[in-house]
Scaffold this motif. Structure first.
Motif, PDB file in Angstrom:
ATOM      1  N   ARG A  90      -8.422 -20.013  47.110  1.00 42.84           N
ATOM      2  CA  ARG A  90      -8.471 -19.898  45.310  1.00 42.84           C
ATOM      3  C   ARG A  90      -9.060 -18.489  45.584  1.00 42.84           C
ATOM      4  N   ALA A  91      -8.550 -17.498  47.154  1.00 39.32           N
ATOM      5  CA  ALA A  91      -8.760 -15.823  46.573  1.00 39.32           C
ATOM      6  C   ALA A  91      -7.472 -15.375  46.231  1.00 39.32           C
ATOM      7  N   GLY A  92      -6.485 -16.196  46.281  1.00 40.10           N
ATOM      8  CA  GLY A  92      -5.213 -16.295  46.844  1.00 40.10           C
ATOM      9  C   GLY A  92      -4.386 -15.731  47.685  1.00 40.10           C
ATOM     10  N   ARG A  93      -4.906 -16.441  48.261  1.00 39.12           N
ATOM     11  CA  ARG A  93      -4.192 -15.807  49.094  1.00 39.12           C
ATOM     12  C   ARG A  93      -2.712 -16.958  49.879  1.00 39.12           C
ATOM     13  N   SER A  94      -2.306 -17.039  50.840  1.00 40.96           N
ATOM     14  CA  SER A  94      -1.711 -18.008  52.245  1.00 40.96           C
ATOM     15  C   SER A  94      -2.607 -18.720  53.067  1.00 40.96           C
ATOM     16  N   ALA A  95      -2.955 -19.781  52.814  1.00 42.58           N
ATOM     17  CA  ALA A  95      -3.428 -19.850  53.501  1.00 42.58           C
ATOM     18  C   ALA A  95      -2.498 -21.993  54.930  1.00 42.58           C
ATOM     19  N   ALA A 121      -4.902 -28.743  47.751  1.00 36.70           N
ATOM     20  CA  ALA A 121      -3.360 -29.098  47.745  1.00 36.70           C
ATOM     21  C   ALA A 121      -2.023 -28.109  47.569  1.00 36.70           C
ATOM     22  N   ARG A 122      -2.469 -26.756  47.397  1.00 33.68           N
ATOM     23  CA  ARG A 122      -1.974 -24.944  47.995  1.00 33.68           C
ATOM     24  C   ARG A 122      -2.338 -24.929  49.342  1.00 33.68           C
ATOM     25  N   LEU A 123      -2.742 -25.643  50.548  1.00 35.34           N
ATOM     26  CA  LEU A 123      -3.227 -25.534  51.254  1.00 35.34           C
ATOM     27  C   LEU A 123      -2.166 -25.670  52.197  1.00 35.34           C
ATOM     28  N   VAL A 124      -1.503 -25.440  53.921  1.00 35.10           N
ATOM     29  CA  VAL A 124      -0.324 -25.593  53.585  1.00 35.10           C
ATOM     30  C   VAL A 124      -0.904 -26.714  55.688  1.00 35.10           C
ATOM     31  N   VAL A 125      -0.513 -27.728  55.533  1.00 34.47           N
ATOM     32  CA  VAL A 125      -1.410 -28.373  56.573  1.00 34.47           C
ATOM     33  C   VAL A 125      -0.670 -28.500  57.890  1.00 34.47           C
TER      34      VAL A 125
END
Length: 238
Positions: A90-95, A121-125
């Protein structure tokens, strides 16, 4: 509205302002609240309390931190780790959320239970059995900086003989975070003997170490127990 500083730092500024301006603390707090766009400190505090725990925790980790997020089973450390990673998105960082404990389906269910949508969906799991320091560094290395990674969990990193010793991996993660400004948070088990020691909150000495580990490589620690959180530098976390 996003605050210019974490709320604990705003409180620190208010205490300084109270002393320097010789005004009551409540007046200093209200002054800072107005600077942040709120009519009073009580309104600012109410807004801050609506943030998810991960959102409140994220500002407390600095770029380059190798940190611990530690608790006994059932005290919410995995859930908080997920919230922290989503807060970074949410803060615009890669996670990244690397787990040797959970399945991909299990993580998806946890994210749904949090009511998370596009951010999740933008979180890499990553649930690969190959997860180790080198594997994670390779995945994070190409991501836009500063990246944040949560590892679930520390004590599983060297369970396979083909992987380096845990002490070697922690050193690699420490050096990577320091060199790139990434934030690496390792979820950790607490030794079960803690529950017999009569203390309300775990301490660094309670970290379960199946193999010797230099805890001094960790810059910060967040301990959870019975709904309470204690956060600080490793040499002051207790």
């Amino acid at each position: 509205m996003k605050l210019s500083l974490p709320i604990f730092r705003l409180k620190r500024q208010a205490r300084l302002l109270s002393r320097e301006a010789a005004i009551p603390l409540h007046e200093a707090l209200d002054r800072l609240a107005r600077r942040e766009g709120f009519r009073s400190w009580s309104l600012l505090a109410a807004e801050a309390s609506r943030l998810r725990p991960g959102e409140r925790l994220l500002p407390r980790f600095a770029p380059g931190d190798l940190a611990l997020l530690a608790a006994r089973p059932g005290h919410g450390k995995t859930l908080l780790g997920l919230e922290l990673a989503v807060a970074a998105v949410r803060a615009g960082r890669s996670a990244f959320f690397f787990t040797l404990e959970e399945t991909e389906a299990g993580i998806s269910q946890r994210l749904r239970s949090l009511g998370l949508g596009s951010e999740a969906a933008r979180l890499v799991v990553d649930t690969s059995d190959d997860i180790a320091a080198g594997f994670m560094i390779d995945r994070m290395g190409a991501a836009p900086r500063p990246a944040l990674a949560v590892i679930d969990y520390l004590q599983l990193l060297d369970q396979q003989r083909r992987k380096p010793q845990l002490s070697v991996q922690v050193r690699q993660l420490h050096d990577f975070a320091a060199a790139t400004g990434a934030t690496v948070v390792a979820i950790s088990q607490i030794d079960r003997a803690f529950e017999d020691r009569g203390r309300k909150m775990p301490e660094p000495s309670d970290i379960r170490q199946p193999n010797p580990l230099d805890l001094g490589l960790f810059s910060t620690a967040c301990f959870l127990h019975d709904g309470e959180v204690r956060f600080g530098a490793m040499n002051a976390a207790a």
